[in-house]
Write a protein that holds these residues in place. Structure first.
Motif, PDB file in Angstrom:
ATOM      1  N   ILE A 108       0.841  -1.208   0.000  1.00 39.70           N
ATOM      2  CA  ILE A 108       0.000   0.000   0.000  1.00 39.70           C
ATOM      3  C   ILE A 108       0.875   1.256   0.000  1.00 39.70           C
ATOM      4  N   ILE A 109       1.942   1.237   0.774  1.00 45.01           N
ATOM      5  CA  ILE A 109       2.856   2.386   0.822  1.00 45.01           C
ATOM      6  C   ILE A 109       3.520   2.605  -0.535  1.00 45.01           C
ATOM      7  N   ALA A 111       2.287   1.754  -3.419  1.00 41.08           N
ATOM      8  CA  ALA A 111       1.238   2.266  -4.303  1.00 41.08           C
ATOM      9  C   ALA A 111       1.019   3.762  -4.088  1.00 41.08           C
ATOM     10  N   TYR A 112       1.127   4.205  -2.852  1.00 37.01           N
ATOM     11  CA  TYR A 112       0.979   5.636  -2.540  1.00 37.01           C
ATOM     12  C   TYR A 112       2.008   6.471  -3.290  1.00 37.01           C
ATOM     13  N   ASN A 115       1.026   6.450  -7.763  1.00 35.83           N
ATOM     14  CA  ASN A 115       0.042   7.471  -8.147  1.00 35.83           C
ATOM     15  C   ASN A 115      -1.284   7.182  -7.448  1.00 35.83           C
ATOM     16  N   ASN A 116      -2.267   8.056  -7.659  1.00 37.90           N
ATOM     17  CA  ASN A 116      -3.543   7.942  -6.935  1.00 37.90           C
ATOM     18  C   ASN A 116      -4.321   6.686  -7.321  1.00 37.90           C
ATOM     19  N   LEU A 119      -2.930   3.654  -5.672  1.00 39.52           N
ATOM     20  CA  LEU A 119      -3.309   3.601  -4.254  1.00 39.52           C
ATOM     21  C   LEU A 119      -4.745   3.118  -4.087  1.00 39.52           C
ATOM     22  N   SER A 122      -4.911  -0.625  -4.616  1.00 40.29           N
ATOM     23  CA  SER A 122      -4.003  -1.468  -3.827  1.00 40.29           C
ATOM     24  C   SER A 122      -4.738  -2.427  -2.891  1.00 40.29           C
ATOM     25  N   GLU A 163      -1.732   5.639 -15.435  1.00 40.58           N
ATOM     26  CA  GLU A 163      -2.968   5.816 -14.657  1.00 40.58           C
ATOM     27  C   GLU A 163      -4.209   5.512 -15.505  1.00 40.58           C
TER      28      GLU A 163
END
Length: 291
Positions: A108-109, A111-112, A115-116, A119, A122, A163
């Motif tokens: 998760i970190i 993914a942060y 990009n949005n 996240l 994730s 994205e």
């Protein structure tokens, strides 16, 4: 220091770290193609290169660690898996759970920092790849769930770069899904008797060896079709078509090995499939460099 090294080796054995080679090439294939589309260059940058590796490792460590945690009772009853670290006491259930949680958080970190959209996706990705451990207890679709889990790799790769989720990556991922499900069917032939005894819902234990092998062949035929569609819709060129052709030959060789001798399943599973992803990535990179 020796204890630390030994513990690292135990965790590496727990998650079969070398099998990360299955997902990594297809993450980078998607990143290379997406970067070429957007930037006119196959290179997507050192930052995304590092984050891509970290995402693949943490996601897979979570999936395998959680699977070993959930399956420790089943693995203890299977002669093939009874010496795994999750069974023989080298790694405690608490340590496995913390290891899985730490890698989920790490994913998760990562993914942060990508990009949005990465996240946002994730947690759903973690839920999907973690669900495999449950499916085998009540549905023979577990093989497909495993395929879907690895099929998320190229989608994650393209999301990291653009994205977006273009149509060509859906074709690439669908091919990965059938590829993984197909070789998992062959791999699960080793446990057909144990699955029957324990009441686990694998395709071999329900439909038998011959039907399982035929279904695996069908899945790998579909793999080649969807990878061909990926090449077409991504507007790739000669090297990409060559990648699909070589993949078809390697999958045919895999089925030849297993049909001759079930004892060669490990060789077919790891060696052939491991090299397949690497060769595919290499040829896609060449394709985007020269065409």
């Amino acid at each position: 220091m020796e204890k630390i090294i030994k513990k690292i080796k135990d965790f590496s054995e727990l998650v079969v770290f070398q099998h990360s080679v299955f997902a990594l090439p297809f993450i980078f294939i998607a990143m290379v193609v997406s970067s070429d589309e957007i930037n006119g260059s196959a290179w997507f940058g050192f930052k995304l290169f590092v984050l891509g590796i970290l995402a693949a490792i943490t996601a897979r460590n979570f999936a395998m660690g959680f699977n070993r945690f959930m399956d420790r009772d089943i693995d203890a009853l299977n002669p093939r898996t009874s010496n795994r670290p999750n069974v023989d006491g080298r790694i405690t259930p608490k340590a496995m759970f913390l290891f899985s949680f730490a890698n989920a958080l790490g994913f998760i970190i990562v993914a942060y920092f990508v990009n949005n959209l990465a996240l946002i996706l994730s947690v759903p990705i973690l839920i999907i790849i973690g669900s495999y451990s449950y499916f085998k207890r009540f549905s023979y679709l577990a093989h497909i769930i495993l395929g879907i889990s690895l099929a998320l790799a190229p989608i994650a790769g393209v999301v990291a770069v653009s994205e977006t989720i273009p149509f060509w990556v859906i074709m690439l991922s669908t091919g990965v899904m059938f590829w993984v499900a197909g070789f998992d069917l062959l791999y699960s032939l080793q446990d057909i008797d144990v699955d029957k005894k324990l009441g686990l819902h694998s395709i071999p234990s329900i439909f038998g060896v011959e039907k399982t092998m035929n279904l695996s062949k069908l899945f790998h035929f579909l793999t080649v079709i969807f990878w061909l569609l990926f090449v077409i819709y991504s507007q790739s060129s000669y090297f990409a078509y060559l990648a699909v052709l070589i993949s078809a030959l390697m999958l045919s060789y895999e089925h030849y090995l297993v049909s001759k001798d079930f004892r060669k399943i490990d060789r077919a599973f790891f060696t052939v499939n491991g090299y397949l992803g690497i060769v595919f990535l290499f040829l896609i990179v060449l394709d985007k460099i020269f065409f």
